[in-house]
Design a protein around this motif. Sequence first.
Motif, short mmCIF file in Angstrom:
data_model
loop_
_atom_site.label_atom_id
_atom_site.label_comp_id
_atom_site.label_asym_id
_atom_site.label_seq_id
_atom_site.Cartn_x
_atom_site.Cartn_y
_atom_site.Cartn_z
N PHE A 232 42.25 -64.87 -32.50
CA PHE A 232 42.10 -64.92 -31.05
C PHE A 232 40.66 -64.64 -30.64
CE2 PHE A 232 46.71 -64.27 -31.18
CZ PHE A 232 47.13 -65.16 -30.21
N ALA A 233 40.04 -63.66 -31.29
CA ALA A 233 38.69 -63.28 -30.92
C ALA A 233 37.68 -64.39 -31.20
CB ALA A 233 38.29 -62.00 -31.65
N VAL A 234 37.77 -65.02 -32.40
CA VAL A 234 36.80 -66.06 -32.70
C VAL A 234 37.06 -67.31 -31.86
CG1 VAL A 234 36.33 -65.22 -35.03
CG2 VAL A 234 38.13 -66.92 -34.70
N VAL A 252 46.84 -70.74 -32.70
CA VAL A 252 46.04 -70.00 -31.72
C VAL A 252 45.35 -70.96 -30.75
CG1 VAL A 252 44.06 -68.46 -31.43
CG2 VAL A 252 45.72 -68.03 -33.24
N ALA A 253 45.02 -72.15 -31.22
CA ALA A 253 44.20 -73.07 -30.43
C ALA A 253 44.86 -73.43 -29.09
CB ALA A 253 43.92 -74.34 -31.23
N ILE A 256 44.18 -70.77 -26.13
CA ILE A 256 42.83 -70.46 -25.66
C ILE A 256 42.27 -71.65 -24.89
CG2 ILE A 256 40.51 -69.77 -26.35
CD1 ILE A 256 42.59 -67.65 -26.94
N LYS A 257 41.75 -71.38 -23.73
CA LYS A 257 41.22 -72.44 -22.87
C LYS A 257 39.90 -72.97 -23.41
CE LYS A 257 40.01 -73.24 -18.01
NZ LYS A 257 39.84 -72.61 -16.68
N ASP A 258 39.67 -74.26 -23.17
CA ASP A 258 38.39 -74.93 -23.42
C ASP A 258 38.01 -75.04 -24.90
OD1 ASP A 258 37.97 -75.33 -20.69
OD2 ASP A 258 37.03 -73.37 -20.45
N ILE A 259 39.00 -75.13 -25.79
CA ILE A 259 38.69 -75.41 -27.18
C ILE A 259 39.58 -76.54 -27.69
CG2 ILE A 259 37.98 -73.03 -27.66
CD1 ILE A 259 40.56 -72.71 -29.31
#
Length: 317
Positions: A232-234, A252-253, A256-259
Motif C-alpha cells: 500500500f505504501a509504495v 493493491v492496485a 489506490i487512485k491514479d496508478i
Amino acid sequence: MENNTALTAQDVADILKIAKNTVYELIKRGELNSYKVGRKVRFTLSDVEEYIASSKSIQKPLAGSVVNPSQSSLIQTSPAFSGNDFIICGQDLMLDVLSSYVEKQAPGTRTLRSYIGSYNSLVALYQGHVQVATAHLWDGDTGDYNLPYVRRLLPGIPTIIIHLTARIQGFYVPKGNPKNIHTWADLTQPDLTIINREKGSGSRILLDEHLRLLGINSASINGYLRESQSHFAVASTVGRGGADVAVGQEKVASQIKDIDFIPLQKERYELVIKKEDYHSAPVQTIIKILRSEEFRQEFEGIDGYYIEEMGNIIAEI
C-alpha cells in the motif's frame, strides 16, 4: 486515493480484507488511528498505511496481537509448540483473516501475528521463534518459488509446504504509464525513480533476482535504496507522484487512485511449517480452515487471489 481522503470503517475493512468489527477492535486496542466527524468514525489512507507499517513492530500479549520475532520474551523459542499460543508469520492480509478463523474454531488458542517479510519469516522458523512461516520467494536460477529458499534457510530440518494462494506481481506505475515501463530492464532509465520494498520481502527479492540475471547493478537504479514497508505504501507513493514505479501485487492496485498495474509474473504464496508440528492442533486447524468452503468464499470475489490450490501440500522436504 489521496492520503487525506476520508475513509469509513467499511472502506478500511475492504482495504484490509477484515471484518468491519475488527476495524473497531483495532481502534479500541490503539493500533489504528482514526478521527470523528460528529458521531461518525473516519480514517485517512495514511492511517491505514501507518497501521500496516507499524504493526511490524507492535507487541501486545493479547489475542491476535502482533509480535516481533527478535523479542524472545514475548514469543516461544522452543522448536515445538508450548501452551495454547502460536505465531503466524507473514504480511498478506489473508493471514489476518486466517488468524481470526483459528481463534473461532479453536477456543482457547491465541493466535499471534508477526508482519515480517518472507526471508526473515523463514529465518525465524529456523530459529524456533515462530510456528508458521510464509514465503513468496522466487529463485532466478531454477524459476521455482520457495522450495530453494526453504532448503537453504532451514538446513537439516524436515518441513512441509502448504499452498495458500497465487498472486500476480508486477509494476505500479502512474496512470497512463508515462515512462513506458514494461520490463525489468526499463528500470535503468536515467530519468526514472523507483521506491523499493524492504530487504527480505518477496517483492524486493524478486526485483534483485531479475536484476542479477540481467547483469544490472542496483546502484544504477535511481531510488533503489529508498525503502517502504508495504505494498500500500509504495503504491500510494507512485499514485501521488513520489516515484515513477514500484514492485507489488495486483490486488493493491485497484485500491489506490491514479496508478496502473503492469503484470509480470504469477507468484506462489505458501505456508511453511516444521514437520514435527504438522499433527499439532493449531496446524491441523489451519489446514481444515484452508480447505473449507467458508474460508475460500472469503476470497473468491477478490481480484488478485488465485486460490485453486489452497490447502494443498506442495512438498515435504
